[in-house]
Write a protein that holds these residues in place. Structure first.
Motif, PDB file in Angstrom:
ATOM      1  N   TYR A   6       0.823  -1.211   0.000  1.00  0.00           N
ATOM      2  CA  TYR A   6       0.000   0.000   0.000  1.00  0.00           C
ATOM      3  C   TYR A   6       0.857   1.262   0.000  1.00  0.00           C
ATOM      4  N   VAL A   7       1.876   1.273   0.831  1.00  0.00           N
ATOM      5  CA  VAL A   7       2.756   2.448   0.919  1.00  0.00           C
ATOM      6  C   VAL A   7       3.468   2.690  -0.412  1.00  0.00           C
ATOM      7  N   ILE A   8       3.999   1.640  -1.004  1.00  0.00           N
ATOM      8  CA  ILE A   8       4.687   1.781  -2.302  1.00  0.00           C
ATOM      9  C   ILE A   8       3.703   2.235  -3.364  1.00  0.00           C
ATOM     10  N   SER A  40       1.990   6.121  -7.151  1.00  0.00           N
ATOM     11  CA  SER A  40       0.808   6.678  -7.807  1.00  0.00           C
ATOM     12  C   SER A  40       0.740   8.191  -7.653  1.00  0.00           C
ATOM     13  N   ILE A  41       1.012   8.681  -6.462  1.00  0.00           N
ATOM     14  CA  ILE A  41       0.976  10.127  -6.237  1.00  0.00           C
ATOM     15  C   ILE A  41       2.095  10.804  -7.021  1.00  0.00           C
ATOM     16  N   ALA A  42       3.292  10.215  -7.009  1.00  0.00           N
ATOM     17  CA  ALA A  42       4.399  10.792  -7.778  1.00  0.00           C
ATOM     18  C   ALA A  42       4.080  10.824  -9.273  1.00  0.00           C
ATOM     19  N   LEU A  43       3.514   9.749  -9.799  1.00  0.00           N
ATOM     20  CA  LEU A  43       3.134   9.724 -11.226  1.00  0.00           C
ATOM     21  C   LEU A  43       2.068  10.756 -11.540  1.00  0.00           C
ATOM     22  N   VAL A  86      -7.007   6.829  -7.161  1.00  0.00           N
ATOM     23  CA  VAL A  86      -5.912   6.132  -6.472  1.00  0.00           C
ATOM     24  C   VAL A  86      -6.359   5.715  -5.074  1.00  0.00           C
ATOM     25  N   ALA A  87      -7.030   6.615  -4.377  1.00  0.00           N
ATOM     26  CA  ALA A  87      -7.494   6.301  -3.023  1.00  0.00           C
ATOM     27  C   ALA A  87      -8.553   5.193  -3.032  1.00  0.00           C
ATOM     28  N   VAL A 124      -3.746   2.487 -12.774  1.00  0.00           N
ATOM     29  CA  VAL A 124      -3.574   3.926 -12.556  1.00  0.00           C
ATOM     30  C   VAL A 124      -2.975   4.583 -13.795  1.00  0.00           C
ATOM     31  N   LEU A 125      -1.965   3.966 -14.397  1.00  0.00           N
ATOM     32  CA  LEU A 125      -1.351   4.523 -15.608  1.00  0.00           C
ATOM     33  C   LEU A 125      -2.343   4.567 -16.767  1.00  0.00           C
TER      34      LEU A 125
END
Length: 135
Positions: free
Chosen positions: A8-10, A15-18, A64-65, A91-92
């Motif tokens: 989850y953390v990764i 996802s947020i960075a992308l 994402v959430a 996500v992508l």
């Protein structure tokens, strides 16, 4: 630490960075395109660009959430990679579809504006007619 929590953390970090990277790239490169769509109105183009970026963040980070939870427990390192590849792949794809949708809509607006600017009357005006008194 539980492997599911690590996944989850990764997932959240990547996802947020992308999402941030794609939004900044689209914002920076879309500014010129928006100015053309909006007939050179730079102030309006900047405002629309900012609104598009905010909407992009809201939709993508919301997705994402919502897509974070998983019913399966991750048992090993391989499971972390499999879960991450599936989640990040979706996500992508969502980021790509949103980008293509925005480009499509803006390109249609741009083409419509170009067509309106290039249109000439089919027949040149030949005389002036006074408006009717009742109008």
């Amino acid at each position: 630490m539980d492997r599911t929590v690590i996944a989850y953390v990764i997932y959240l970090a990547v996802s947020i960075a992308l999402t941030v990277w794609v939004a900044r790239t689209l914002s920076r490169n879309g500014r010129v395109f928006l100015a053309d769509v909006l007939h050179g109105n730079e102030k309006l183009a900047e405002a629309v660009n900012h609104l598009l970026v905010v909407g992009f963040y809201l939709v993508n980070l919301g997705f994402v959430a919502l897509y974070l939870s998983d019913d399966d427990t991750i048992e090993n390192t391989r499971g972390i990679f499999e879960a991450l590849s599936a989640k990040l792949g979706v996500v992508l794809l969502v980021l790509g579809v949103m980008h293509l949708g925005n480009v499509y809509v803006l390109n249609r607006m741009r083409r419509r504006g170009v067509m309106e600017r290039e249109q000439v009357p089919p027949v040149a005006p030949q005389q002036w007619v006074a408006p009717s008194p009742g109008a």
